[in-house]
Design a protein around this motif. Structure first.
Motif, PDB file in Angstrom:
ATOM      1  N   ALA B 362       0.833  -1.196   0.000  1.00 58.52           N
ATOM      2  CA  ALA B 362       0.000   0.000   0.000  1.00 58.52           C
ATOM      3  C   ALA B 362       0.873   1.253   0.000  1.00 58.52           C
ATOM      4  O   ALA B 362       0.579   2.243  -0.658  1.00 58.52           O
ATOM      5  CB  ALA B 362      -0.910   0.014   1.224  1.00 58.52           C
ATOM      6  N   ARG B 363       2.005   1.178   0.706  1.00 59.94           N
ATOM      7  CA  ARG B 363       2.848   2.364   0.830  1.00 59.94           C
ATOM      8  C   ARG B 363       3.580   2.682  -0.459  1.00 59.94           C
ATOM      9  O   ARG B 363       4.077   3.785  -0.626  1.00 59.94           O
ATOM     10  CB  ARG B 363       3.866   2.158   1.949  1.00 59.94           C
ATOM     11  N   THR B 364       3.655   1.703  -1.349  1.00 62.05           N
ATOM     12  CA  THR B 364       4.515   1.912  -2.528  1.00 62.05           C
ATOM     13  C   THR B 364       3.731   1.851  -3.827  1.00 62.05           C
ATOM     14  O   THR B 364       4.313   1.814  -4.894  1.00 62.05           O
ATOM     15  CB  THR B 364       5.614   0.840  -2.559  1.00 62.05           C
ATOM     16  N   THR B 365       2.429   1.789  -3.748  1.00 63.12           N
ATOM     17  CA  THR B 365       1.629   1.713  -4.980  1.00 63.12           C
ATOM     18  C   THR B 365       0.965   3.059  -5.246  1.00 63.12           C
ATOM     19  O   THR B 365      -0.028   3.401  -4.589  1.00 63.12           O
ATOM     20  CB  THR B 365       0.543   0.637  -4.857  1.00 63.12           C
ATOM     21  N   PRO B 366       1.533   3.844  -6.175  1.00 65.08           N
ATOM     22  CA  PRO B 366       1.028   5.226  -6.347  1.00 65.08           C
ATOM     23  C   PRO B 366      -0.471   5.333  -6.472  1.00 65.08           C
ATOM     24  O   PRO B 366      -1.109   6.092  -5.739  1.00 65.08           O
ATOM     25  CB  PRO B 366       1.739   5.663  -7.629  1.00 65.08           C
ATOM     26  N   TRP B 367      -1.080   4.576  -7.359  1.00 65.47           N
ATOM     27  CA  TRP B 367      -2.528   4.789  -7.582  1.00 65.47           C
ATOM     28  C   TRP B 367      -3.296   4.544  -6.298  1.00 65.47           C
ATOM     29  O   TRP B 367      -4.231   5.258  -5.953  1.00 65.47           O
ATOM     30  CB  TRP B 367      -3.044   3.901  -8.719  1.00 65.47           C
ATOM     31  N   PHE B 368      -2.844   3.543  -5.530  1.00 63.91           N
ATOM     32  CA  PHE B 368      -3.553   3.241  -4.289  1.00 63.91           C
ATOM     33  C   PHE B 368      -3.374   4.383  -3.287  1.00 63.91           C
ATOM     34  O   PHE B 368      -4.335   4.876  -2.693  1.00 63.91           O
ATOM     35  CB  PHE B 368      -3.008   1.930  -3.702  1.00 63.91           C
ATOM     36  N   ILE B 369      -2.142   4.841  -3.185  1.00 65.89           N
ATOM     37  CA  ILE B 369      -1.885   5.981  -2.290  1.00 65.89           C
ATOM     38  C   ILE B 369      -2.786   7.148  -2.681  1.00 65.89           C
ATOM     39  O   ILE B 369      -3.392   7.801  -1.841  1.00 65.89           O
ATOM     40  CB  ILE B 369      -0.409   6.399  -2.375  1.00 65.89           C
ATOM     41  N   PHE B 370      -2.885   7.356  -3.996  1.00 64.34           N
ATOM     42  CA  PHE B 370      -3.714   8.469  -4.468  1.00 64.34           C
ATOM     43  C   PHE B 370      -5.134   8.320  -3.932  1.00 64.34           C
ATOM     44  O   PHE B 370      -5.676   9.232  -3.312  1.00 64.34           O
ATOM     45  CB  PHE B 370      -3.711   8.462  -5.999  1.00 64.34           C
ATOM     46  N   VAL B 371      -5.691   7.151  -4.109  1.00 66.86           N
ATOM     47  CA  VAL B 371      -7.066   6.922  -3.629  1.00 66.86           C
ATOM     48  C   VAL B 371      -7.165   7.236  -2.142  1.00 66.86           C
ATOM     49  O   VAL B 371      -7.990   8.026  -1.695  1.00 66.86           O
ATOM     50  CB  VAL B 371      -7.490   5.453  -3.891  1.00 66.86           C
TER      51      VAL B 371
END
Lengths: 1034, 448, 315
Positions: B362-371
């Motif tokens: 979660a900490r390293t997945t840009p799109w997820f962080i964006f959400v």
């Protein structure tokens, strides 16, 4: 064509050089364009010019767009009239007209404009109070819809009175000649002057029939008294003599007969003095203002009133063929015992308009020996004396065309009587003396525009032998004429006034001399005059057995509709005074509307919500209107307020259109009398109508068990005067020692919740005194009413049986409610209803409700939270303990409003004056005449709130200073305290040892609301003592 | 300088100094991309909405909002606190992280500071226009009065706000500008057009990177950082005092200052993430804003989010334990009253959602962080709404209990502020280096 | 615009250009060991410990900052105390009207402290560094803000090593380029960087070690784009006729503001060598010069070369 050539002159002939050139451009020198363009930087110059002009244009437009500053002119008195000093008010004794009932008042006049009614404290018999409607009546003087003078309908334009009189007389003579009768329809007014004039008129037109018409009928009482004692009157009720009051559906504090007087009389016995106070039983269906103040309130059906009366009669030892109907919990029995014990100081009244019921009441009162003490038939009440029997008869004949002319004086039957319109149209000549266009005057053939009471001389006799004299306090605003003068004029006499006196004055004076006699001027000065005779006890000359049989024979209907009056606008005669509409109903807190009241059990059973539209069908017609769920209302009874749905003509300027629905057509006349309890009704929900939103000022009805209103039963109070007070009183400590208010004045207020009935007169009085704007239904819907003073109304519900409730932890967790406990928490009640096995009865306990009224205004806290947070010091504390608002410093952050624990601060969300969106009196020049010049009219975007009538404080201080004396104790008071009919509000100087307030502050019942906050309010409340032995709030 | 090899490099792609210059100056020197135009015009569109709704408000009166006799503050102050909160990450990142020598801050602090400033602009709109008489908006300033003594009230938290916000805005501006000077000089020296030469030259203030200047420069930066840190904390502390010093149950709480500050950092980082992820994508700054950075920030989010969560619970426990019925009811009402939906939205967004960052993925997945960052923003808006509205709508006297729903005007103003914010941000991205070149150049060599 | 150099006015420098901070630091060390007075270093980013190695003592801005802070707090207190206690005491929510109300002043005092510190210090910094809006910067290499780190030695200083020795020393220290007679210039007004930066912008990623060479190529490119031969000669004639011949004399035209070393050579190409010639410029001559050298139109008038030249030649 001729080839001849004509020369215009010798130059042309000779074709001189100058001529040729000048001739070439004979008519124009031409524009020096070439010069312009020759100039090489012409283009840049043009651009500059363009910019210049553009800039100028822009500037000009901007300037033009700015509002032009209002022209302010001050015209000094070239010749100062006697005793008119600019800035100093004058007070004249006169009369207000509240609900067509004369009432003694003092009229406050500033620079020749009446601006406020203040109660005439000398008129002790009338209680020295005033109600909301009475106050708002002053606005009818400055009503933009007032008629401008005599006019003949059709072409409705003002006429010369002389010409007009000719026309009228002609019309009347024609009628007389045709042999048809002339009708004079009055509002049963008690005005000697008018009645004398009518007599004069009759002298000329002998075939005249005078009919009194009142929208609300008390004929039941009148007829009963006629049968019982042979005198067709409404007696005078003296509640101050009653230790036990039992009322069957009579809302005597709100709308029944003469509530203002009843208020003050009733109030006298409601404050426990040496452990005694009156006991008040109220048996009623709808939740009325009176019911909300009763010690014991029993929900019954109005259709059963008779049967309950029988039961009471029996309990009191009367011999009856039938045994009546006892209520749940044997309240009748209980009441009977109380009554018996208070022999001679008891009073039983009944709101039913049925002669039978009233006869029984008379019998009961005779048994109790009320006559002569609590009931006075000798100096009886003269108002409301109309009997619909006569009027209906008149309408019938009129419909047959046996009337050729009708003169309507003060009455508006077309609005409030279903058959009147049809009958009226049958009458060829319809003369009206109304001062504004209403349903009746609108279609009249002749309008002899009358005068507003404040413009006219008058002598009224509301009670036998008690006279109220009114004097004009302003010269007629429009070209109206006193009704008496009109009638006299038509009867042939001249009505030309002398230079000094108008005809009306002379006429009134003559009437005075003939019928009363004495010093006219003195009488006028004091405004009241009494020559009463000692009360005699009438003897009951009937037996009630037949009556009882008749009553018992009536079968009670399963569902019934009750038509009642709202305290605000009463019968609707003065429906166009915005103050009365904006004043929230004391019980429902709804403004600007009437509605169908539904009891909680019924609503739940049928899945109705407040705001649903319901179709009510009665034998005499049906109507659709939104419903309001009303706690305390008896199951299967429904209520609609009369006095709404006025069809005011188009000319009506201010926003008073489509206010509620007119329920008068539903009044049931079949029994030969106006019956306001209608059986055999059906109701169904109208689907597909979006929920109606009421303009309602208080939506949460339970007190959530908070220590805001403290109350105790009389029992507890006798044991401990501090009963109901918080056991462990908080001791708020302060970081620093407080400001010392012991020097000079320290203004404070005390409110006795025992005498406060919640009648809301104070709200209107305050609004008028302080120029509080009217905001209208829509803004009230947004919860933005501006009232500085509101009356909080809280219900608590008595649990019928013991129940164990399981609540979520955040709501206090599981708990047990004992039978008889008072439930005040929303969540507890929800849980209680859910815990009931039989869901059809789950909400029945909503019938047994206790009500508390609490006036709430700025508490002028010594440690005011609002002051601390204002960034610009717009609200600060005065050295006399006033929390004062500096309007022109306020920038409107509204932080003070948020931080006020009592939520009494009001914000000017819009500009409420001079704004077509708020088209009330503040927005038209005539209406503005009522504005109090001593109080700023607040601009948009500033906060405002109760100021303890600081303008009055200043006036009083200045007067004392001018007279070079110390201020006397209680030498003045605030608008709310002044108008309170039951003297519940007391205002004064705490530092003055002999002021009433400083005594009240020592009272054991006194406490501060939310004192634990340590804000040190300057308003103290005296806890409510109910004359019951039941438990109080838990 | 020592560097541990286990760490990821902060700038990837083996950039040289002039690569850095070139990459970061590219958006400034080239024509704006179509995506820039799209974003910019969208921003301007909403900016117009702001202008429209504000004009209407001033013309008609605040009556055009739905605030009423009991809930006198609604969306206006909610949005104010929301924006001020967002305005906290910038200065915080550059200040505190500078003090802690956190080098990963370097590629984000510039844009974070810019965000701070724009956010404070947006915030300032609300206290101004929520005034009944906005044309007198200057009265809270301690100005002398023509008619003798008439001063402001130093007891009022609103006055403290005036000082706090203005100080914060000006100091942030200075801090930001100071950081920009060397980069502006760089742009100046690459400038091709006269206008550029002039303007960048004008603002570069003749910077030429001499060692003397650098010496002083770093000291100044350090001290500014030093004083900005307490400033950041003080600003939201004072904002929280608007509520904490009042008497209203639900407002009158001593826990507010730390709790608001944590919330501010929380929301601030949320917004920084949102923006950076966009910028990173639009401007291809993957090499400068690496997952390393994102991860570091998500950790901050996780931390502050949890702090806030704890605050929520503490608040409730204290209320329950206080035995003060009004306080107890206020919180019962938040959870189960008419506005419960708002409360639970807040709880989900601020307490639950950030917990996903315990997972590396979660900490390293840009799109997820964006959400998640979007969720955080929403959650923090609701936090302020809950605090302000649900406390006011049911306070001491049940007679004055009301409901409150915003009108289209209020909504319009709120959306409009986003217009203002993004318009400013896009202009910034076009005309100024969004990444601090001179600082980045110090770290392209070393890892951390 | 204020036209004032920061510190380098009318000096000549020996400049070693480095592309690595560590090399620079090392060079500084060696030079200072050799007792060579280094004028200053110019780096695109703060090179740590550089100032120490150069022997700069830590700035005392901090003290100034502290004083500003004190002033701020004092202001805050006086403001609040005067307004709410002395001049306009009010009963506000039962709060005291004397000094004990100071608790309410703390936030304001605090904020003003910060405000004064921040601004005071930044202003002092600018003053100390001689930075001000619109000032013209002095550069020794137009890429000292990009990727070149310069070590500058003032030729005026008398060193215990000869100039050439220093240069070779720098060479040996790994300077990618060493220049002897570098005169500070500012990018804002000179020609050469016009083209250089054009190219720099056109080819971003390119790193080039030889600015000089690039420049010359660029000038060549320039004449190619410019006027046809005939026009060129025509303009040259105008120039000759109006400004006359230098007659072998040569002034340092770089002293004219707006003339950089590169543009000087350009002028020399078209036979302008002396201030005297420049002072004789007529409008058409100026026009010709601008066209032929592709100089900013109107710039020569604006910078008023003629009077500049007059002053210079009369020196």
């Amino acid at each position: 064509m001729s080839s001849n050539k004509y020369w215009k002159g010798v130059e042309e002939l000779e074709q001189t050089q100058e001529f040729v050139t000048s001739n070439a451009n004979e008519f124009s020198e031409g524009l020096p364009l070439d010069k312009v363009f020759a100039n090489d930087d012409s283009t840049r110059a043009n651009r500059r010019d363009f910019l210049k002009y553009f800039g100028f244009g822009l500037g000009a437009v901007t300037l033009a767009a700015c509002n032009k500053t209002p022209v302010k002119k001050a015209i000094p008195y070239t010749e100062k009239p006697d005793n008119v000093t600019p800035g100093v008010p004058l007070y004249y004794a006169s009369s207000s007209v509240s609900n067509s009932e004369g009432f003694p008042v003092l009229v406050k006049v500033r620079e020749g404009r009446p601006i406020k009614f203040e109660p005439n404290k000398e008129a002790t018999y009338f209680g020295g109070g005033l109600d909301g409607l009475g106050h708002s009546a002053i606005l009818s003087l400055y009503d933009t819809n007032r008629l401008k003078g005599a006019m003949v309908a059709g072409k409705r334009k003002v006429q010369e009175w002389a010409a007009f009189d000719k026309e009228v007389v002609a019309a009347l003579d024609k009628t007389a000649a045709s042999g048809k009768a002339i009708a004079v329809v009055t509002n049963g007014s008690t005005s000697l002057v008018t009645n004398q004039a009518i007599a004069d008129f009759k002298a000329k037109y002998s075939n005249t029939n005078v009919v009194a018409y009142e929208p609300i009928s008390y004929s039941g009482i009148i007829r009963a008294n006629e049968t019982a004692f042979g005198s067709a009157v409404i007696p005078a009720y003296n509640f101050q003599n009653a230790d036990v009051i039992v009322s069957f559906g009579a809302d005597f504090l709100g709308t029944w007969i003469s509530p203002i007087k009843f208020h003050s009389d009733y109030g006298k016995n409601r404050v426990p003095k040496d452990g005694k106070m009156s006991k008040h039983f109220q048996f009623e269906s709808l939740m009325s203002l009176t019911g909300s103040n009763a010690d014991v309130r029993v929900p019954i059906k109005m259709s059963n009133v008779g049967k309950h009366l029988i039961a009471l009669y029996r309990e009191l030892g009367g011999a009856t063929p039938q045994d009546g109907m006892e209520t749940a919990g044997n309240s009748i029995k209980q009441a009977a015992e109380e009554l018996k014990s208070a022999q001679g100081r008891a009073l039983v009244i009944c709101g039913s308009n049925d002669e039978q019921d009233q006869l029984l009441v008379n019998a009961i009162n005779t048994m109790l020996g009320s006559y002569g003490s609590t009931i006075d038939t000798t100096n009886y009440y003269k108002g409301q004396s109309a009997d619909e029997k006569n009027f209906n008869a008149f309408l019938k004949e009129a419909a047959n065309g046996s009337y050729g002319a009708v003169i309507t004086i003060g009455a508006n039957p077309v609005y409030s009587h279903s058959q009147a319109e049809a009958a009226y149209t049958k009458i060829p000549v319809r003369i009206s003396t109304a001062i504004t266009l209403d349903e009746s005057s609108e279609n009249s053939t002749h309008i002899a525009t009358g005068l507003h009471p404040l413009e006219s001389w008058d002598i009224q006799e509301p009670y036998k032998g008690r006279f109220i004299l009114s004097q004009p306090t302003i010269s007629p605003v429009f070209d109206g004429r006193h009704v008496a003068s009109s009638l006299v004029a038509w009867s042939g006499a001249s009505v030309k006034g002398t230079k000094e006196y108008s005809h009306a004055y002379a006429y009134a004076k003559s009437v005075f001399n003939n019928s009363i006699g004495g010093d006219f001027n003195k009488a006028i000065e004091s405004g009241i005059l009494e020559n009463t005779s000692t009360a005699t006890v009438p003897s009951l000359n009937v037996t009630v057995n037949s009556t009882i049989d008749a009553i018992a024979a009536k079968k009670s209907s399963d569902k019934e509709l009750i038509l009642y009056q709202k305290v605000g606008v009463r019968d609707g005669a003065y429906g166009n005074t915005p103050w009365a509409h904006e004043m929230p109903d004391p019980i429902t807190k709804v403004t600007w509307d009437n509605y169908l009241c539904v009891s909680m059990p019924d609503a739940k059973a049928r899945g109705w919500e407040t705001g649903d539209t319901i179709k009510v069908t009665t034998p005499s017609g049906s109507m659709e209107m939104p419903i309001l769920i009303q706690p305390g209302q008896t199951k299967e009874t429904y209520g609609i307020a009369l006095g709404y749905g006025r069809v005011l003509p188009e000319e009506v300027q201010n926003d008073l259109k489509d206010l509620g629905h007119n329920a008068y057509p539903l009044v049931d006349m079949k029994g030969g009398f106006a019956n306001y309890t209608i059986g055999g009704i059906t109701l169904e929900k109208v689907e597909g109508v979006r929920t109606y939103e009421f303009g309602i000022t208080q939506t949460h009805y339970s007190i959530e068990g908070r220590d805001i209103i403290r109350e105790a039963s009389l029992e507890e109070y006798r044991k401990d005067p501090k009963a109901g007070q918080n056991v462990h009183k908080p001791k708020p400590i302060s970081l620093w020692e407080d400001y010392d208010y012991s020097k000079g004045h320290h203004w404070a207020m005390a409110i006795d919740m025992n005498s406060c009935t919640g009648c809301s007169a104070c709200i209107v009085s305050c609004s008028i005194e302080n120029n509080v704007p009217i905001v209208g239904r829509d803004e009230v819907r947004r919860r933005r009413e501006m009232h500085w003073l509101r009356i909080d109304r809280y219900y608590s519900f008595e649990a019928p049986v013991k129940k164990d409730l399981s609540l979520s932890i955040v709501h206090g967790g599981d708990q047990t409610v004992e039978a008889g406990d008072q439930m005040t928490k929303e969540k507890v009640m929800e849980a209680y209803s859910e815990a009931t096995e039989d869901q059809s009865k789950a909400y029945d306990y909503y019938e047994n409700v206790k009500v508390a009224h609490q006036p709430m205004m700025c508490q002028h806290c010594d440690n005011a939270p609002c002051e601390t947070v204002c960034p610009v010091l717009a609200t600060t504390h005065s050295s006399e303990g006033l929390n004062q608002m500096t309007y022109n410093r306020c920038i409107g952050t509204k932080y003070c409003g948020n931080n006020c624990p009592y939520k009494v601060r009001r914000f000017n969300w819009f500009r409420y004056n001079e704004n077509e969106k708020f088209d009330y009196h503040f927005s038209n020049d005539l209406g503005k005449m009522v504005i109090n010049p001593d109080v700023t009219v607040r601009s948009r975007g500033v906060m405002e709130k109760c100021s303890f009538c600081v303008q009055r404080i200043q006036t009083a201080k200045l007067t004392a200073k001018r007279d070079n004396r110390k201020m006397k104790a209680d030498e003045f008071t605030t608008a709310c305290a002044q108008t309170c009919p039951s003297n519940a509000i007391v205002f004064g100087d705490l530092n003055d040892a002999n002021s009433e307030i400083s005594k009240l502050y020592k009272d054991d019942r006194s406490y501060h609301v939310l004192e634990e906050l340590g804000v040190k309010p300057s308003v103290q409340y005296l806890s409510k003592i109910r004359n019951t032995d039941t438990k109080t709030n838990t | 300088m020592y560097s541990a090899d286990i760490r990821q490099p902060l700038v990837t792609g083996g950039k040289t100094y002039s690569d850095v210059t070139a990459d970061i100056c590219r958006p400034i020197e080239n024509k704006p991309t179509s995506s820039w135009w799209m974003g910019f015009s969208l921003g301007v569109l909403f900016l117009l909405v702001l202008v429209g709704t504000l004009t209407w408000t001033v013309w008609e009166g605040i009556g055009t909002w739905n605030t009423n006799k009991s809930v006198m503050w609604g969306w206006d102050i909610t949005n104010f606190v929301f924006w001020v909160g967002i305005g906290h990450a910038g200065t915080l990142i550059s200040a505190i992280l500078l003090l802690f020598r956190q080098k990963w801050r370097m590629s984000i602090n510039r844009s974070a500071e810019a965000m701070t400033i724009f956010a404070v602009f947006c915030a300032a709109i609300f206290p101004l226009f929520h005034m009944g008489r906005v044309w007198l908006g200057f009265w809270p300033l301690p100005l002398p009065n023509a008619f003798g003594s008439l001063w402001v009230n130093f007891n009022s938290p609103l006055l403290w706000d005036v000082f706090a916000i203005s100080t914060y805005l000006s100091v942030s501006l200075v801090f930001w500008y100071l950081g920009l000077i060397p980069d502006i000089a760089t742009v100046r020296d690459r400038a091709t057009s006269k206008a550029r030469k002039f303007w960048y030259g004008f603002f570069a203030m003749g910077w030429n990177g001499s060692a003397k200047s650098w010496g002083r420069y770093e000291v100044v930066a350090l001290i500014l950082a030093g004083i900005s840190t307490p400033l950041v904390l003080s600003v939201h502390t004072i904002v929280s005092m608007d509520f904490a010093t009042s008497v209203i149950p639900g407002w009158h709480t001593t826990i507010f200052p730390p709790y608001f500050v944590a919330g501010a950092i929380f929301s601030g980082f949320g917004m920084v993430l949102t923006l950076l992820l966009i910028a990173r994508h639009v401007m291809n700054y993957q090499d400068y804003i690496t997952t390393e950075h994102l991860e570091a920030m998500t950790k901050v989010i996780l931390l502050t989010g949890s702090i806030v969560g704890v605050a929520y619970i503490t608040e409730f426990v204290i209320a329950a334990y206080s035995g003060y019925e009004y306080e107890q009811y206020a919180f019962a009402n938040r959870m189960f009253g008419p506005y419960a939906w708002a409360y639970w939205t807040m709880m989900f967004c601020n307490l639950m959602a950030p917990q996903v960052f315990w997972s590396k993925w979660a900490r390293t997945t840009p799109w997820f962080i964006f959400v998640v960052s979007i969720i955080v923003n929403i959650g923090m808006w609701f936090e302020r709404f809950v605090i302000i509205v649900t406390s006011l709508h049911r306070d001491f006297l049940p007679s004055s209990w009301v409901m409150y729903h915003a009108t289209w005007v209020e909504v319009g103003i709120f959306l409009g502020t986003f217009g203002l914010f993004f318009t400013c941000f896009f202009l910034f991205a076009k005309f100024l280096p969004v990444i601090n070149m001179s600082e980045i150049k110090t770290i392209i060599k070393d890892k951390e | 615009m204020i036209d004032k150099s920061i510190q380098l006015d009318n000096r000549k420098f020996t400049v070693g250009t480095f592309d690595d901070s560590d090399k620079l630091l090392h060079a500084v060390d060696t030079l200072r060991e050799k007792g060579i007075k280094i004028f200053d270093c110019y780096t695109p980013f703060p090179v740590h410990h550089l100032d120490h190695k150069l022997g700069y003592h830590r700035t005392n801005l901090t003290i100034g900052a502290f004083l500003c802070g004190m002033l701020g707090s004092l202001t805050g207190f006086t403001l609040a105390y005067y307004m709410n206690v002395v001049d306009w005491p009010m009963i506000i929510g039962g709060k005291p009207q004397d000094i004990t109300v100071v608790t309410s002043f703390i936030p304001v005092i605090f904020e003003l402290t910060i405000l004064f510190t921040a601004f005071g210090m930044v202003i002092m910094f600018f003053a100390r560094t001689g930075m001000i809006h619109g000032i013209k910067e002095d550069l020794l290499d137009r890429r000292q803000t990009d990727d070149h780190m310069l070590l500058a030695i003032d030729n005026a200083e008398d060193q215990n090593l000869s100039n050439s020795e220093i240069q070779s020393l720098l060479q040996s220290e790994g300077a990618i380029e060493v220049r002897g007679e570098v005169v500070p210039f500012n990018t804002s007004h000179t020609m050469e960087d016009e083209f250089v930066s054009k190219e720099a912008a056109s080819s971003d990623a390119r790193v080039d070690k030889e600015p000089k060479k690039k420049v010359s190529t660029s000038t060549g490119k320039k004449s190619a784009i410019k006027l046809s031969e005939s026009e060129r000669t025509e303009r040259l004639n105008i120039i000759k006729s109006t400004m006359g011949d230098a007659g072998g004399a040569k002034d340092d035209l770089k002293l004219i503001s707006g003339v950089g070393p590169k543009y000087e050579s350009t002028l020399n190409e078209i036979g302008i060598y002396t201030f005297d010639q420049v002072s004789k410029m007529t409008p058409e001559a100026i026009k010709a010069v601008e066209e032929i050298t592709n100089y900013f139109p109107g710039r020569i008038e604006r910078d008023d070369w003629i009077s500049q030249a007059n002053n210079l030649k009369n020196k």
